[in-house]
Design an enzyme around this catalytic site. Structure first.
Site, PDB file in Angstrom:
ATOM      1  N   LYS A   1      31.416  16.941  39.631  1.00  0.00           N
ATOM      2  CA  LYS A   1      31.787  16.775  38.230  1.00  0.00           C
ATOM      3  C   LYS A   1      33.099  17.472  37.877  1.00  0.00           C
ATOM      4  CE  LYS A   1      27.163  16.002  36.294  1.00  0.00           C
ATOM      5  NZ  LYS A   1      26.489  15.733  37.566  1.00  0.00           N
TER       6      LYS A   1
ATOM      7  N   GLU B   1      30.848  23.199  29.437  1.00  0.00           N
ATOM      8  CA  GLU B   1      31.319  22.227  28.462  1.00  0.00           C
ATOM      9  C   GLU B   1      30.915  22.665  27.069  1.00  0.00           C
ATOM     10  OE1 GLU B   1      29.659  18.436  29.360  1.00  0.00           O
ATOM     11  OE2 GLU B   1      31.104  17.981  30.951  1.00  0.00           O
TER      12      GLU B   1
ATOM     13  N   HIS C   1      16.849  14.732  29.324  1.00  0.00           N
ATOM     14  CA  HIS C   1      18.053  14.217  29.984  1.00  0.00           C
ATOM     15  C   HIS C   1      17.797  12.950  30.799  1.00  0.00           C
ATOM     16  CE1 HIS C   1      20.065  17.886  28.748  1.00  0.00           C
ATOM     17  NE2 HIS C   1      19.163  18.618  29.375  1.00  0.00           N
TER      18      HIS C   1
ATOM     19  N   ARG D   1      27.757   3.326  41.562  1.00  0.00           N
ATOM     20  CA  ARG D   1      26.700   2.426  42.038  1.00  0.00           C
ATOM     21  C   ARG D   1      26.289   1.530  40.884  1.00  0.00           C
ATOM     22  NH1 ARG D   1      22.646   4.781  39.168  1.00  0.00           N
ATOM     23  NH2 ARG D   1      22.635   7.050  39.033  1.00  0.00           N
TER      24      ARG D   1
END
Length: 621
Positions: free
Chosen positions: A116, A200, A235, A297
């Site tokens: 990430k 973040e 999530h 994907r």
């Protein structure tokens, strides 16, 4: 065009790929573990190869076995589906090195987007907006805390190699940061073998918006518009839809073009998804949408994009992997109507969403617009794999039409004895906030109790089901709250239940959907399913907890007996313990009394409704 294809996956995605390959005249090869020997995807493929024991680490995650199976069967190409090895760059390279076609992006693209922090830096360089935060190499706890303090709380700690909600912690206050960091790093190390994290800024009203992108080997990249996946639980996506509610043309153009830039930055080939987080506090705005990550994907939720664009994304994958250019140019693509998808899981919402395993004696998903599944009636849900058993998809001219259609389909769903989350999904679809498109990723967390399905059927549905078990009694009916002339004792999912019988009165319309034996009927109502069986009928109630009969709530094994015959007991005292579905169930005394009968023995197997003990009221010694 590819002539033969091995599918390195299982379940509904394997069946989904087979469906398109068959239409294109492509021979398919399935792989399977011990647990999947009789699975639907195995029977649907033209050929199947056994690759090992049931655990994924010994079968579906062993790339060498899958490549060997492809060579053994003469397959030209390997499609990884999603999950398992689909984003494993080393496996993708091994497929290519073996002289096979990899139906997916270049290994270098997978690597570029796999971490990430590196991906966010790459996106910043490509002019793609990213969430404010910290991506540095310095991972000292004190330094990370200083960065979090500077960003401002709340902040989100994310494992750089994470996914699926693992290795992620929200921190609301400065004093909680170091403990949350340690927990996040432990989970990241355990799950991904990498404990590095990024930080973040926490978005207060977050919406999850993602864009479907597609590239070919001729340098073309297009988008197929956006999806909204904001309805999430821990999530994990619960309901996905396309297009995104409240998305105006200007914002759509901005986010979709940012996604195309992101794909071009890594020379992307094949199907991919650029995921963004949006601050929805003032509606969707181009300057309040930031890049999160790229999934290299096909996505689980790709059907909603297919339904609004009229395109088969698996066909696109196969054509691109064969060296063909993209089937459509950007100007050829448009949005038609609205689509929604829910993930039907084998889990019990009323028991903390615990997975439910066993045989699918009944598997009826009603009159659905589209079902993508890898199981059928009579199949077994095993404990080895993800509990998703189907994707239920609806399409409508507008959002409300699609939502209502999907809710109606799920309400009619009847799956037994395996439990599903259909009742929970119906509640979510009908929740006023979701119906009004007032979305953010925390909705389910805030409204959890309001989304729980009922624990028992309505009185009307019970009455109708009970009537079905009492043939030849006229058109009277059962009433739960009326003066009885007779009372019938039933078992509702193995628990005693008395229903009053009256000789006259209007019949009640209910939701009984058919029997699974001479003395049982299934009740399906709003996505929930119960089994009502007749135990006995008497002039007065007898046999249930109300008269001291302790019945087995389900088939299982007695693992402990805590009392003896003739012993005095008090209300609530544990009598014995039943083990069923890998869980322990304590059965207790319904009132003070004496153990008049004890029919249970430690180690004994018992059937649903079996009499285990009888407690009689009386003076205690």
């Amino acid at each position: 065009m590819i002539q033969s294809l091995l599918i390195a996956n299982r379940g509904e995605i394997a069946c989904r790929i087979i469906r398109t390959a068959r239409r294109l005249g492509i021979r398919t090869v399935a792989v399977y573990s011990d647990a999947d020997a009789r699975a639907l995807h195995v029977r649907q493929a033209d050929q199947a190869v056994h690759i090992g024991p049931s655990p994924v680490l010994e079968s579906y995650l062993v790339g060498e076995k899958i490549i060997a199976a492809a060579k053994e069967t003469g397959a030209q190409a390997i499609h990884p589906g999603y999950g398992f090895l689909s984003e494993n760059a080393e496996f993708a390279q091994a497929v290519i090195d073996a002289g096979l076609i990899w139906v997916g992006p270049n290994p270098a693209s997978i690597t570029a987007m796999g971490l990430k922090d590196a991906a966010k830096k790459l996106m910043q360089d490509a002019g793609v907006p990213t969430t404010p935060g910290y991506l540095g190499e310095d991972q000292r706890p004190d330094h990370l805390k200083q960065q979090a303090d500077a960003i401002g709380y709340p902040v989100l700690i994310k494992a750089v190699a994470g996914g699926g909600g693992k290795g992620m912690r929200k921190v609301d206050a400065e004093g909680d940061f170091l403990d949350a960091l340690a927990s996040c790093q432990r989970e990241a190390a355990s799950s991904f073998g990498n404990d590095q994290v990024l930080l973040e800024k926490w978005v207060t009203n977050p919406r999850h918006i993602e864009v479907q992108v597609f590239g070919d080997t001729h340098g073309n990249v297009v988008h197929l518009f956006e999806r909204d996946c904001s309805l999430q639980r821990r999530h994990q996506k619960v309901i996905e839809e396309a297009p995104a509610p409240g998305m105006d043309a200007e914002t759509r153009e901005a986010i979709c073009q940012a996604a195309v830039r992101a794909a071009k930055a890594v020379d992307y080939v094949g199907a991919g998804t650029i995921e963004f987080i949006a601050d929805g506090s003032e509606g969707l705005r181009a300057d309040r949408i930031w890049f999160m990550e790229m999934n290299t994907r096909l996505q689980v939720e790709h059907p909603v994009t297919e339904e609004i664009t009229g395109q088969d994304l698996v066909e696109w994958q196969l054509r691109v992997a064969s060296g063909e250019p993209l089937p459509k140019r950007q100007d050829d693509l448009s949005i038609n109507g609205w689509a929604m998808e829910t993930r039907l899981y084998a889990e019990d919402a009323l028991k903390g969403f615990l997975p439910s395993i066993g045989l699918l004696d009944t598997f009826d998903l009603g009159d659905a617009y589209r079902i993508d599944t890898g199981v059928e009636e009579g199949a077994e849900i095993s404990p080895f794999y993800d509990p998703m058993i189907a994707k239920v998809i609806a399409w409508g001219a507008d959002r409300d039409a699609a939502r209502r259609s999907l809710a109606a389909t799920l309400a009619d769903t009847a799956v037994w004895p395996v439990k599903t989350n259909a009742g929970f999904l119906v509640k979510a679809l009908e929740h006023p906030a979701f119906a009004g498109a007032i979305l953010d990723t925390g909705l389910i967390g805030r409204e959890g109790d309001a989304l729980m399905p009922p624990e028992r059927p309505s009185a009307e549905a019970l009455a109708d089901a009970a009537q079905a078990l009492m043939p030849g009694r006229g058109t009277g009916g059962f009433r739960l709250n009326a003066p009885p002339k007779r009372e019938a004792l039933f078992l509702l999912d193995g628990q005693p239940l008395t229903v009053d019988w009256r000789d006259s009165g209007d019949a009640v319309d209910g939701d009984a959907v058919g029997g699974d034996g001479e003395d049982a009927v299934l009740i399906a109502e709003d996505g929930q399913v119960w089994r009502l069986s007749q135990w006995r009928v008497e002039g007065s109630v007898g046999g249930g907890a109300s008269d001291g009969a302790i019945l087995s709530p389900m088939p299982g094994r007695i693992i402990a007996v805590a009392v003896t015959a003739g012993e005095s007991v008090t209300k609530g005292q544990k009598l014995l313990t039943l083990e069923a579905m890998k869980m322990e169930h304590s059965l207790v005394a319904p009132f003070d009394g004496i153990v008049a009968e004890l029919k249970a023995a430690e180690g004994g197997q018992v059937s649903e409704g079996a009499l285990l003990a009888k407690i009689e009221k009386g003076d205690q010694a």
